[in-house]
Design a protein around this motif. Sequence first.
Motif, PDB file in Angstrom:
ATOM      1  N   THR A  73     -66.302  -1.495  41.573  1.00  0.00           N
ATOM      2  CA  THR A  73     -65.625  -1.516  40.268  1.00  0.00           C
ATOM      3  C   THR A  73     -64.604  -0.584  40.049  1.00  0.00           C
ATOM      4  N   HIS A  74     -64.979   0.730  40.763  1.00  0.00           N
ATOM      5  CA  HIS A  74     -64.148   1.985  40.562  1.00  0.00           C
ATOM      6  C   HIS A  74     -63.261   1.945  42.000  1.00  0.00           C
ATOM      7  N   GLY A  75     -63.268   0.804  42.624  1.00  0.00           N
ATOM      8  CA  GLY A  75     -62.416   1.006  43.620  1.00  0.00           C
ATOM      9  C   GLY A  75     -62.501   2.130  44.827  1.00  0.00           C
ATOM     10  N   LEU A  76     -63.647   2.408  45.126  1.00  0.00           N
ATOM     11  CA  LEU A  76     -63.844   3.200  46.162  1.00  0.00           C
ATOM     12  C   LEU A  76     -63.980   2.463  47.487  1.00  0.00           C
ATOM     13  N   SER A  77     -63.772   3.114  48.635  1.00  0.00           N
ATOM     14  CA  SER A  77     -63.384   2.338  49.896  1.00  0.00           C
ATOM     15  C   SER A  77     -64.773   2.530  50.648  1.00  0.00           C
ATOM     16  N   GLN A 111     -63.931  16.462  49.655  1.00  0.00           N
ATOM     17  CA  GLN A 111     -65.318  16.806  50.366  1.00  0.00           C
ATOM     18  C   GLN A 111     -65.970  17.734  49.495  1.00  0.00           C
ATOM     19  N   PRO A 112     -66.679  17.156  48.309  1.00  0.00           N
ATOM     20  CA  PRO A 112     -67.414  17.867  47.362  1.00  0.00           C
ATOM     21  C   PRO A 112     -68.479  18.900  47.769  1.00  0.00           C
ATOM     22  N   VAL A 164     -69.381  11.601  44.001  1.00  0.00           N
ATOM     23  CA  VAL A 164     -68.234  10.722  44.396  1.00  0.00           C
ATOM     24  C   VAL A 164     -67.120  11.580  44.575  1.00  0.00           C
ATOM     25  N   SER A 165     -66.253  10.999  45.657  1.00  0.00           N
ATOM     26  CA  SER A 165     -65.051  11.753  46.059  1.00  0.00           C
ATOM     27  C   SER A 165     -63.812  10.671  45.492  1.00  0.00           C
ATOM     28  N   ASP A 166     -62.631  10.801  45.876  1.00  0.00           N
ATOM     29  CA  ASP A 166     -61.402  10.213  45.665  1.00  0.00           C
ATOM     30  C   ASP A 166     -61.571   8.607  46.111  1.00  0.00           C
ATOM     31  N   ASP A 167     -62.462   8.876  47.133  1.00  0.00           N
ATOM     32  CA  ASP A 167     -62.672   7.433  47.762  1.00  0.00           C
ATOM     33  C   ASP A 167     -63.904   6.936  48.435  1.00  0.00           C
ATOM     34  N   THR A 168     -65.148   7.900  48.104  1.00  0.00           N
ATOM     35  CA  THR A 168     -66.235   7.431  48.766  1.00  0.00           C
ATOM     36  C   THR A 168     -67.444   7.720  47.677  1.00  0.00           C
ATOM     37  N   PHE A 169     -68.454   7.033  47.961  1.00  0.00           N
ATOM     38  CA  PHE A 169     -69.747   7.054  46.943  1.00  0.00           C
ATOM     39  C   PHE A 169     -70.718   7.711  47.701  1.00  0.00           C
TER      40      PHE A 169
END
Length: 373
Positions: free
Chosen positions: A306-310, A25-26, A272-277
Amino acid sequence: MSLTSLAHLNDVPAGEWDALVPAGQPFLQHAFLSTLEESGSLGPLSGWRPHHLLWRENGRCLAAMPGYRKKNSSGEYVFDHGWAEACHRAGIQYYPKWLGAVPFSPVTGSRVLGAETASAKLLDALPDYLAEQGWSGAHVNFTDAKAGSLLSARPDWLHRLGCQYHWHNRGYRDFQDFMDALSSRKRKQMRKEREAVAAQGIDFSWLEGGLVSEAQWDFIYTCYANTYEVRGQSPYLTRDFFSLLAQRMPDAIRVVLASRQNRPVAMAFSLVSDDTFYGRYWGCLAEFDRLHFETCFYQGIEYAITHGLSRFDAGAQGEHKLIRGFEPVLTDSWHYLRHPGLRTAVAEFLNEERDAVRAWAEEARKALPYRQE
């Protein structure tokens, strides 16, 4: 045990605050929120004055809520202007109010930080605190499941539904794989939009925050500010915000620059976070056909794949996102109003509005471009 407040986030150590923030949660990290304050993006002129709430026991901070004393309803994306206008006509004070939110960013996330027991104590102490301050109430926007569970257990809090549009990555190998999931007609439309941008000689480059030069930040800010100035409004963020954030959170920042003949003409700023743009801000210095859709949506989708974000959260509003694959997602906010008559009237309004929002979200799904199984 006590409820205390902070007028400056830097009055609490960054490590102590961030220890309460869930991973991924940036927008809630000390670096992001303190940058808003130190850059001059918040303050009396903006209508946002930092007023963070802490719950302490034996000198330890066990729970917190990032919050602000508001004298208007600007930059919130949960619109209560009508409530304020009704209060003004009836001679009821609506401002100042307390708001638990991320300024200028309609992003869902944790709003009651820390252990659940301590969080519950903070919320139980809040009504008396509001009365002591003489504020009309409290509003907590874009809450996660934890905050929703805590607030729904307190009957004086009113629940409000909203609707945003998010794109979901279903394991696409590349952008073409995503396109193959669309109906033939929508796939052709999307392809034409991308080809129209390419035909104008526009290409794109991606930068992480630590690689953006000050000259490029000047351009990015000029584009960002222009989106407000063309509507006769002042931008929320200052120029210093971007440089400060790049120093403190470089790994979370992504900027795509659109250039023509080696000269930048537009940009989109995201986190970006680990899974979200998280698509946040866009701007251009000249008008080009379909450039907004390519820069803000298609480039972000391609980056996420490309970066595997969900997930791609492109912000509030914008039904035009539906035909580009962004699905309706219900959002939650919660409202505590001290005036009994106002609370009753708003509760009746929200009961009707929730039904309408659910109906709209269901209807909106019919506009999605995906092939029917």
